[in-house]
Design a protein around this motif. Structure first.
Motif, PDB file in Angstrom:
ATOM      1  N   ALA A  23       0.839  -1.201   0.000  1.00  0.00           N
ATOM      2  CA  ALA A  23       0.000   0.000   0.000  1.00  0.00           C
ATOM      3  C   ALA A  23       0.869   1.245   0.000  1.00  0.00           C
ATOM      4  O   ALA A  23       1.680   1.449   0.911  1.00  0.00           O
ATOM      5  N   ALA A  24       0.724   2.082  -1.014  1.00  0.00           N
ATOM      6  CA  ALA A  24       1.461   3.341  -1.073  1.00  0.00           C
ATOM      7  C   ALA A  24       0.805   4.374  -0.166  1.00  0.00           C
ATOM      8  O   ALA A  24      -0.428   4.416  -0.036  1.00  0.00           O
ATOM      9  N   VAL A  25       1.629   5.193   0.473  1.00  0.00           N
ATOM     10  CA  VAL A  25       1.104   6.295   1.285  1.00  0.00           C
ATOM     11  C   VAL A  25       0.161   7.130   0.424  1.00  0.00           C
ATOM     12  O   VAL A  25       0.498   7.531  -0.689  1.00  0.00           O
ATOM     13  N   THR A  26      -1.030   7.385   0.957  1.00  0.00           N
ATOM     14  CA  THR A  26      -2.092   8.020   0.189  1.00  0.00           C
ATOM     15  C   THR A  26      -2.343   9.435   0.686  1.00  0.00           C
ATOM     16  O   THR A  26      -2.609   9.633   1.878  1.00  0.00           O
ATOM     17  N   PRO A  27      -2.265  10.439  -0.201  1.00  0.00           N
ATOM     18  CA  PRO A  27      -2.535  11.813   0.240  1.00  0.00           C
ATOM     19  C   PRO A  27      -3.939  11.929   0.809  1.00  0.00           C
ATOM     20  O   PRO A  27      -4.870  11.264   0.360  1.00  0.00           O
ATOM     21  N   GLY A  60      23.162  -4.625  -6.038  1.00  0.00           N
ATOM     22  CA  GLY A  60      22.717  -4.376  -7.396  1.00  0.00           C
ATOM     23  C   GLY A  60      22.295  -2.939  -7.654  1.00  0.00           C
ATOM     24  O   GLY A  60      21.853  -2.607  -8.760  1.00  0.00           O
ATOM     25  N   LYS A  61      22.423  -2.082  -6.627  1.00  0.00           N
ATOM     26  CA  LYS A  61      22.020  -0.679  -6.715  1.00  0.00           C
ATOM     27  C   LYS A  61      20.557  -0.557  -7.200  1.00  0.00           C
ATOM     28  O   LYS A  61      20.229   0.271  -8.048  1.00  0.00           O
ATOM     29  N   ILE A  62      19.733  -1.427  -6.637  1.00  0.00           N
ATOM     30  CA  ILE A  62      18.306  -1.459  -6.968  1.00  0.00           C
ATOM     31  C   ILE A  62      17.544  -0.648  -5.926  1.00  0.00           C
ATOM     32  O   ILE A  62      17.637  -0.939  -4.729  1.00  0.00           O
ATOM     33  N   PRO A  63      16.812   0.385  -6.322  1.00  0.00           N
ATOM     34  CA  PRO A  63      16.074   1.194  -5.346  1.00  0.00           C
ATOM     35  C   PRO A  63      15.067   0.346  -4.569  1.00  0.00           C
ATOM     36  O   PRO A  63      14.321  -0.428  -5.152  1.00  0.00           O
ATOM     37  N   TRP A  64      15.065   0.513  -3.242  1.00  0.00           N
ATOM     38  CA  TRP A  64      14.146  -0.254  -2.409  1.00  0.00           C
ATOM     39  C   TRP A  64      13.781   0.550  -1.176  1.00  0.00           C
ATOM     40  O   TRP A  64      14.432   1.524  -0.828  1.00  0.00           O
ATOM     41  N   GLN A  65      12.739   0.115  -0.511  1.00  0.00           N
ATOM     42  CA  GLN A  65      12.252   0.772   0.695  1.00  0.00           C
ATOM     43  C   GLN A  65      11.528  -0.246   1.551  1.00  0.00           C
ATOM     44  O   GLN A  65      11.179  -1.336   1.084  1.00  0.00           O
ATOM     45  N   THR A  66      11.333   0.090   2.804  1.00  0.00           N
ATOM     46  CA  THR A  66      10.538  -0.774   3.666  1.00  0.00           C
ATOM     47  C   THR A  66       9.054  -0.535   3.398  1.00  0.00           C
ATOM     48  O   THR A  66       8.657   0.523   2.908  1.00  0.00           O
ATOM     49  N   GLY A  67       8.249  -1.537   3.728  1.00  0.00           N
ATOM     50  CA  GLY A  67       6.816  -1.411   3.545  1.00  0.00           C
ATOM     51  C   GLY A  67       6.048  -2.029   4.690  1.00  0.00           C
ATOM     52  O   GLY A  67       6.512  -2.985   5.324  1.00  0.00           O
ATOM     53  N   GLU A  68       4.887  -1.472   4.981  1.00  0.00           N
ATOM     54  CA  GLU A  68       4.018  -1.987   6.043  1.00  0.00           C
ATOM     55  C   GLU A  68       2.591  -1.555   5.728  1.00  0.00           C
ATOM     56  O   GLU A  68       2.364  -0.410   5.331  1.00  0.00           O
ATOM     57  N   LEU A  69       1.632  -2.452   5.895  1.00  0.00           N
ATOM     58  CA  LEU A  69       0.255  -2.162   5.505  1.00  0.00           C
ATOM     59  C   LEU A  69      -0.494  -1.469   6.636  1.00  0.00           C
ATOM     60  O   LEU A  69      -1.320  -2.053   7.332  1.00  0.00           O
ATOM     61  N   GLY A  78       7.570  -6.126  -3.565  1.00  0.00           N
ATOM     62  CA  GLY A  78       6.790  -5.685  -4.719  1.00  0.00           C
ATOM     63  C   GLY A  78       6.624  -4.179  -4.728  1.00  0.00           C
ATOM     64  O   GLY A  78       6.956  -3.498  -3.754  1.00  0.00           O
ATOM     65  N   PRO A  79       6.081  -3.628  -5.800  1.00  0.00           N
ATOM     66  CA  PRO A  79       5.933  -2.174  -5.893  1.00  0.00           C
ATOM     67  C   PRO A  79       4.774  -1.663  -5.043  1.00  0.00           C
ATOM     68  O   PRO A  79       3.771  -2.356  -4.872  1.00  0.00           O
ATOM     69  N   PRO A  80       4.871  -0.450  -4.523  1.00  0.00           N
ATOM     70  CA  PRO A  80       3.714   0.150  -3.853  1.00  0.00           C
ATOM     71  C   PRO A  80       2.657   0.554  -4.872  1.00  0.00           C
ATOM     72  O   PRO A  80       2.975   0.927  -6.005  1.00  0.00           O
ATOM     73  N   VAL A  81       1.390   0.461  -4.457  1.00  0.00           N
ATOM     74  CA  VAL A  81       0.262   0.799  -5.327  1.00  0.00           C
ATOM     75  C   VAL A  81      -0.654   1.784  -4.619  1.00  0.00           C
ATOM     76  O   VAL A  81      -1.014   1.583  -3.458  1.00  0.00           O
ATOM     77  N   LEU A  82      -1.003   2.844  -5.324  1.00  0.00           N
ATOM     78  CA  LEU A  82      -1.972   3.815  -4.834  1.00  0.00           C
ATOM     79  C   LEU A  82      -3.361   3.380  -5.305  1.00  0.00           C
ATOM     80  O   LEU A  82      -3.512   2.879  -6.421  1.00  0.00           O
ATOM     81  N   CYS A  83      -4.359   3.584  -4.462  1.00  0.00           N
ATOM     82  CA  CYS A  83      -5.752   3.215  -4.793  1.00  0.00           C
ATOM     83  C   CYS A  83      -5.894   1.709  -5.016  1.00  0.00           C
ATOM     84  O   CYS A  83      -6.633   1.268  -5.909  1.00  0.00           O
ATOM     85  N   MET A  84      -5.221   0.923  -4.203  1.00  0.00           N
ATOM     86  CA  MET A  84      -5.246  -0.534  -4.355  1.00  0.00           C
ATOM     87  C   MET A  84      -6.668  -1.081  -4.276  1.00  0.00           C
ATOM     88  O   MET A  84      -7.476  -0.626  -3.474  1.00  0.00           O
TER      89      MET A  84
END
Length: 447
Positions: free
Chosen positions: A327-331, A381-390, A416-422
């Motif tokens: 879940a992407a942070v939602t404005p 691998g210099k792959i952009p990443w971040q932590t996630g939590e629902l 996996g990628p974050p999604v807005l409006c999941m």
């Protein structure tokens, strides 16, 4: 005066800053192929068909689990007995399924409608008054199978669930809770309004049945042996002035499926045997013969690769990425997110150590050692990443297929990628996050 952070502090970095201009161009090019996949794989059956075609094109070995499950295999340098590396994603998405006997006529409104039963976790109000297409199969009385994808071409008719106008909605909707305002039984799809001439009892329903038989050879009983899904009829589109985002239906979890598909087909000479596994029914609890809980499919693949191997021993040495979105942070709704740990669009693939709800209930919780291994892989691998939590603790939660594979003794983590409006009809992702996911899955399968 600007306060400086400690040089030892963890800071989530923007993928737009981490990637080179060349990589950003590749991310945009990758997204064009991804949008094509989304437009042509709106259902699980369609996704598996595209996966099968893609594997054949790249000369990769593919196993099919009935009509809506698949696996692509890349043999490794090491023997199967040393374990396999698996990226598992799901190809089903929330939608409206037709009931077994769906067609009826509403004499008050002079309309013919299909009754539906929603599939997966949806906000019911989001499915009103949008153009819908019908996808799926009908197995007719004589055993022949008819494939549907009606509503995608600009010359096709579309369908829709009607809603009440705001002038009259006060008592029936506006003063109620959202869950009470729109009932599941009211998600009926308008399919026609022109009556047949003559003395038929239900003239509009009769006209629709006549049309279905004329165009497709369908009789009403054929709907009982059908899988017809109403999905949004609009196409995947670039979003924003800068075209940095993708808006489309079904990105949970076809974003991961597409990334995993490309990762395995691009793979050459992996260390361990690699499997990209695509499953169905995740959105309704992974129940069924084509779901993640149908372990016999995976066991049969391992046996096929090496008939003499101890399958349980292989599983105990195997490692898995549960490729599912976060879940992407939602404005406007940031209060339900714990922002230090939540994922945001544009900061790369999201790594969730645990899922579940209410004290990590019904969750996979990856070990510190495995998290460190994946973290090192991404950094190397210099792959952009971040932590996630629902979401914040006790604010909600959810789960993935990760727990089913951890029960088999495998190391598992969600990535996996974050999604807005999941789970909405129009989900939003960032192009750099989709590309980061592809790079992460490829690096994992390569090892």
């Amino acid at each position: 005066m600007t306060e400086k952070k400690s040089k030892y502090a963890y800071t989530k970095k923007s993928a737009w800053d981490t990637f080179t201009d060349s990589q950003i161009k590749k991310a945009f090019d990758f997204s064009e192929e991804y949008k094509f996949f989304l437009n042509n794989a709106k259902t699980e059956r369609e996704a598996v068909q595209k996966i099968k075609e893609f594997a054949k094109k790249h000369k990769k070995r593919v196993f099919l689990n009935k009509q809506s499950g698949a696996a692509i295999i890349a043999p490794g340098k090491k023997p199967i007995s040393e374990g396999v590396h698996i990226v598992i994603s799901h190809v089903d998405s929330p939608r409206l399924d037709l009931k077994q006997v769906p067609l009826f006529e509403d004499s008050d409104s002079n309309l013919a409608l299909f009754e539906t039963h929603y599939y997966g976790g949806i906000k019911k109000f989001q499915w009103l008054t949008i153009p819908l297409a019908l996808h799926g199969v009908v197995v007719k009385k004589d055993g022949t199978k008819l494939t549907f994808a009606l509503g995608e071409d600009e010359n096709d008719p579309v369908f829709s669930v009607p809603d009440i106008l705001p002038h009259l909605s006060h008592e029936v909707q506006d003063t109620k809770k959202m869950d009470d305002a729109i009932k599941g039984e009211s998600l009926d799809i308008v399919v026609g309004s022109r009556p047949v001439k003559g003395d038929a009892k239900e003239k509009i329903k009769t006209a629709i049945l006549d049309k279905l038989h004329e165009d497709y050879g369908i009789i009403e009983e054929d709907f009982i042996s059908a899988e017809l899904e109403a999905v949004p009829a609009f196409k995947a589109r670039d979003m924003g002035f800068d075209k940095s985002l993708i808006g489309a239906y079904g990105q949970d979890d076809k974003s991961c499926a597409f990334a995993a598909l490309n990762a395995i087909t691009d793979l050459k000479d992996p260390g361990h045997a690699a499997i990209s596994l695509f499953v169905d029914k995740e959105e309704i609890g992974s129940e069924g013969a084509t779901s993640a809980q149908a372990v016999t499919f995976l066991r049969s693949i391992i046996k096929e690769l090496d008939p003499k191997v101890d399958v349980d021993g292989v599983m105990l040495k195997s490692k898995v990425l549960s490729a599912d979105v976060d879940a992407a942070v939602t404005p406007n709704y940031t209060e339900v997110f714990e922002l230090k740990n939540a994922s945001s669009l544009g900061k790369g693939v999201s790594m969730s150590k645990y899922t579940g709800h209410g004290g990590k209930y019904s969750a996979n919780d990856a070990s510190a050692e495995y998290v460190a291994e994946i973290r090192t892989m991404l950094n190397k691998g210099k792959i952009p990443w971040q932590t996630g939590e629902l979401g914040k603790v006790d604010k909600g939660g959810g789960g993935t297929v990760a727990k089913y594979f951890s029960r088999l003794g495998m190391e598992v983590i969600d990535l996996g990628p974050p999604v807005l409006c999941m789970h909405s009809p129009f989900e939003v992702t960032s192009k750099v996050d989709i590309y980061s996911s592809y790079l992460a899955y490829r690096a994992f399968l390569k090892s």
